[in-house]
Scaffold this motif. Sequence first.
Motif, PDB file in Angstrom:
ATOM      1  N   GLY A 169       1.177  -4.556   5.305  1.00  0.00           N
ATOM      2  CA  GLY A 169       1.456  -4.392   6.720  1.00  0.00           C
ATOM      3  C   GLY A 169       0.922  -3.122   7.335  1.00  0.00           C
ATOM      4  N   VAL A 170       0.555  -2.140   6.509  1.00  0.00           N
ATOM      5  CA  VAL A 170      -0.047  -0.894   6.982  1.00  0.00           C
ATOM      6  C   VAL A 170      -1.415  -0.760   6.330  1.00  0.00           C
ATOM      7  N   VAL A 171      -2.434  -0.477   7.131  1.00  0.00           N
ATOM      8  CA  VAL A 171      -3.791  -0.361   6.602  1.00  0.00           C
ATOM      9  C   VAL A 171      -3.981   1.020   5.983  1.00  0.00           C
ATOM     10  N   VAL A 172      -4.244   1.047   4.682  1.00  0.00           N
ATOM     11  CA  VAL A 172      -4.529   2.287   3.958  1.00  0.00           C
ATOM     12  C   VAL A 172      -5.798   2.068   3.146  1.00  0.00           C
ATOM     13  N   ASN A 173      -6.232   3.069   2.433  1.00  0.00           N
ATOM     14  CA  ASN A 173      -7.390   2.895   1.555  1.00  0.00           C
ATOM     15  C   ASN A 173      -6.942   2.231   0.273  1.00  0.00           C
ATOM     16  N   ALA A 174      -7.832   1.496  -0.339  1.00  0.00           N
ATOM     17  CA  ALA A 174      -7.541   0.822  -1.607  1.00  0.00           C
ATOM     18  C   ALA A 174      -8.723   1.004  -2.539  1.00  0.00           C
ATOM     19  N   ALA A 175      -8.445   1.045  -3.839  1.00  0.00           N
ATOM     20  CA  ALA A 175      -9.473   1.236  -4.858  1.00  0.00           C
ATOM     21  C   ALA A 175      -9.321   0.173  -5.934  1.00  0.00           C
ATOM     22  N   VAL A 176     -10.438  -0.380  -6.365  1.00  0.00           N
ATOM     23  CA  VAL A 176     -10.460  -1.369  -7.438  1.00  0.00           C
ATOM     24  C   VAL A 176     -11.513  -0.929  -8.443  1.00  0.00           C
ATOM     25  N   ILE A 177     -11.087  -0.641  -9.679  1.00  0.00           N
ATOM     26  CA  ILE A 177     -12.011  -0.253 -10.752  1.00  0.00           C
ATOM     27  C   ILE A 177     -12.376  -1.505 -11.536  1.00  0.00           C
ATOM     28  N   HIS A 261       7.136  17.517  10.868  1.00  0.00           N
ATOM     29  CA  HIS A 261       8.035  16.776  11.744  1.00  0.00           C
ATOM     30  C   HIS A 261       8.999  15.881  10.967  1.00  0.00           C
ATOM     31  N   SER A 262       9.024  16.027   9.645  1.00  0.00           N
ATOM     32  CA  SER A 262       9.847  15.127   8.840  1.00  0.00           C
ATOM     33  C   SER A 262      11.314  15.508   8.915  1.00  0.00           C
ATOM     34  N   GLN A 263      12.161  14.489   8.663  1.00  0.00           N
ATOM     35  CA  GLN A 263      13.613  14.687   8.597  1.00  0.00           C
ATOM     36  C   GLN A 263      14.090  14.451   7.163  1.00  0.00           C
ATOM     37  N   SER A 264      13.221  14.754   6.204  1.00  0.00           N
ATOM     38  CA  SER A 264      13.511  14.566   4.779  1.00  0.00           C
ATOM     39  C   SER A 264      13.739  13.099   4.435  1.00  0.00           C
ATOM     40  N   SER A 265      13.191  12.193   5.241  1.00  0.00           N
ATOM     41  CA  SER A 265      13.337  10.772   4.953  1.00  0.00           C
ATOM     42  C   SER A 265      12.244  10.264   4.017  1.00  0.00           C
ATOM     43  N   TYR A 266      11.253  11.072   3.767  1.00  0.00           N
ATOM     44  CA  TYR A 266      10.210  10.713   2.822  1.00  0.00           C
ATOM     45  C   TYR A 266       9.607  11.992   2.270  1.00  0.00           C
ATOM     46  N   TYR A 267       8.873  11.842   1.181  1.00  0.00           N
ATOM     47  CA  TYR A 267       8.190  12.994   0.612  1.00  0.00           C
ATOM     48  C   TYR A 267       6.692  12.716   0.582  1.00  0.00           C
ATOM     49  N   CYS A 268       5.913  13.764   0.460  1.00  0.00           N
ATOM     50  CA  CYS A 268       4.458  13.640   0.479  1.00  0.00           C
ATOM     51  C   CYS A 268       3.866  14.117  -0.835  1.00  0.00           C
ATOM     52  N   HIS A 269       2.875  13.424  -1.291  1.00  0.00           N
ATOM     53  CA  HIS A 269       2.104  13.863  -2.457  1.00  0.00           C
ATOM     54  C   HIS A 269       0.635  13.838  -2.054  1.00  0.00           C
ATOM     55  N   PRO A 270       0.064  14.960  -1.657  1.00  0.00           N
ATOM     56  CA  PRO A 270      -1.272  14.976  -1.048  1.00  0.00           C
ATOM     57  C   PRO A 270      -2.399  14.549  -1.967  1.00  0.00           C
ATOM     58  N   LEU A 271      -2.162  14.475  -3.281  1.00  0.00           N
ATOM     59  CA  LEU A 271      -3.236  14.123  -4.208  1.00  0.00           C
ATOM     60  C   LEU A 271      -3.309  12.631  -4.499  1.00  0.00           C
ATOM     61  N   ARG A 272      -2.319  11.877  -4.074  1.00  0.00           N
ATOM     62  CA  ARG A 272      -2.256  10.483  -4.479  1.00  0.00           C
ATOM     63  C   ARG A 272      -3.057   9.578  -3.529  1.00  0.00           C
ATOM     64  N   HIS A 273      -4.352   9.845  -3.474  1.00  0.00           N
ATOM     65  CA  HIS A 273      -5.268   8.965  -2.778  1.00  0.00           C
ATOM     66  C   HIS A 273      -5.539   7.751  -3.663  1.00  0.00           C
ATOM     67  N   ALA A 274      -6.018   6.678  -3.069  1.00  0.00           N
ATOM     68  CA  ALA A 274      -6.183   5.420  -3.794  1.00  0.00           C
ATOM     69  C   ALA A 274      -7.035   5.582  -5.056  1.00  0.00           C
ATOM     70  N   ALA A 275      -8.164   6.279  -4.941  1.00  0.00           N
ATOM     71  CA  ALA A 275      -9.036   6.452  -6.099  1.00  0.00           C
ATOM     72  C   ALA A 275      -8.335   7.225  -7.215  1.00  0.00           C
ATOM     73  N   MET A 276      -7.572   8.246  -6.854  1.00  0.00           N
ATOM     74  CA  MET A 276      -6.860   9.053  -7.845  1.00  0.00           C
ATOM     75  C   MET A 276      -5.793   8.227  -8.554  1.00  0.00           C
ATOM     76  N   VAL A 277      -5.080   7.399  -7.792  1.00  0.00           N
ATOM     77  CA  VAL A 277      -4.030   6.575  -8.386  1.00  0.00           C
ATOM     78  C   VAL A 277      -4.630   5.502  -9.288  1.00  0.00           C
ATOM     79  N   ALA A 278      -5.773   4.934  -8.885  1.00  0.00           N
ATOM     80  CA  ALA A 278      -6.434   3.936  -9.717  1.00  0.00           C
ATOM     81  C   ALA A 278      -6.909   4.538 -11.035  1.00  0.00           C
ATOM     82  N   VAL A 279      -7.414   5.756 -10.982  1.00  0.00           N
ATOM     83  CA  VAL A 279      -7.829   6.441 -12.210  1.00  0.00           C
ATOM     84  C   VAL A 279      -6.620   6.708 -13.102  1.00  0.00           C
TER      85      VAL A 279
END
Length: 426
Positions: A169-177, A261-279
Motif C-alpha cells: 500500500g506504500v510505494v518504497v524501493n525493493a531489491a531482488v537478488i 516530528h515523531s511522537q515515539s510511535s515509530y523508530y528509524c533505522h537509516p541503514l535499512r535500505h532495500a538493497a542492504m536488507v536484501a544483502v
Amino acid sequence: MMNKQFGTCEIVHIPEKEPHDLHNQPTEFVFASAIDPQNANHIVRRLNQIAPLENLRHVKRIQKKVLERGQVQLSVILCAASEGDNQLDSVPPALQELISSFQLSPFITKVCKYAATSKEEWQEQCKIWPTSYHPRTYNIDGITGFSDENSECIFKFMQSAMELATSDGVVVNAAVIVDPSAKQIISRARDQVFAWSPNKENSSIDSSCNRKSEFSSSDVISNNFATHESFQVNESNKQLKQPYTGVACLYPWQWAKQQLHSQSSYYCHPLRHAAMVAVESSAARDRYLFPSEENNGEKPLELDHENPSSTSSPAKRQKTVCTAVENDDDQLKARSQSSNQLLERPYLCTGYDIYLVWEPCTMCAMALVHQRIRRIFYAFPNRNAGALGSVHRLQGEKSLNHHYAVFRVLLPEEALHKCHTEVPQT
C-alpha cells in the motif's frame, strides 16, 4: 523489444563514464613543438622525467604526420598549459633548458581530456591528437546487448521487484537478488527505514515500510506471470510525476526529518535500505545453509525472527535459491541433507544480479561493490542521490577492487502504478 508485462521496453547499459558527443569531446590545452625525428627518443625520455603527463596518460606524447612528398613531421607534447596562457614563464627550468638545447618552437594545441570509452570515441580523438584506447579486458553479459530470452527474464525479475515495492500500500524501493545462471531469486526485500512501535497505532508513517525481508522466492523464473496491459515508453519517463517520499534511496535523510516530528510511535533505522536488507537476508541464508563447525548442533540464525526457508541444490561456489516454507524446519533440513552439491560456503554475492526499482544511493551502491554483485538493474533514476548514473558513477571508480555492470530497464511510471493496483494488499 515488446514485453508482455510492460509493452515496448528497452534495457540500456549505463557506462562507467558519462558519454560525450563524439564530435565535441572535452579538451585541454598543452604546449607542443615540432622536433627532428633523429632527436625524438632522447627528447621523449627527458620529457617523461621532467614533465610527465600525469593527468593525460591516455594521450600519446608524439604526433606523426606525413606531409607532401612523403616527408614525416613529428610533434611532441612538452607540458600542460592553461587556457589563454601564451607564455612559457611557468614552465619548469629544466624544460626551458630542453627547449633551448634543441631550439624548439613551442605552440599551444588541444588534446582530449578523457580516455576513450569506445572505438568511435578513440577515432575522433585521434583527429585532434593521438591517444591510446584500451578495450575492456572482461565481458559481462549484456554490455553488448541481450537476447530475447534473457531480456524476457530481466523484465520478469524487474516485475517481481516492482510488485514487491508496491505490495503493502506504500510505494518504497525493493531489491531482488538473483542467480542468473539458474534464473532463481536468492533474496528480496523492501525498505525498512521506518518501523512501528508496538504500542502505537496512529502515525503518519505507514507500517508497511517495516515489511520483513525474505530470503525466499517463487522458484525458478517461469512464464506464468500475468499478462499486463502494454505500456509505451515516452518522454514522461525521463522525469517521474510523483515525489515518492517513502523511497529511502531517493531521500537518504528523510528519516532524520521525520524523527524531529515523531511522537515515539515509530523508530528509524537509516541503514535499512532495500538493497542492504536484501544483502542481510542473503547472508542469513548462507549462515543457515553453511553453519560453521562451532555452531554445529545449534539452531541456525533466523533473520528478523522469521522462519527459515528451504533450499534447492546449488552449484559449486554458487548460492542456492530458497523456497518459502513457513514453520517447517524439518523440510529445510531434509532438503539440505539430500543435496550432494553443497560443497562450500559461497563468497558473498559473487556472480549474482540485483534488481532495484530505483537507482541506489552511494551507500547501497558501495555495499553492492563489497558484496561482489555482478550486474545491477534498476528501473527509475535517482535524481537526488543516485550513485550509478544520475549524480555519480561508482561503477567507473578505478580505485575500487571490484566493478559491476549497470543497466537501466526503461519503463514508464504507469507500470509502477499498474503493479500497485493489481498486486493484492498484504
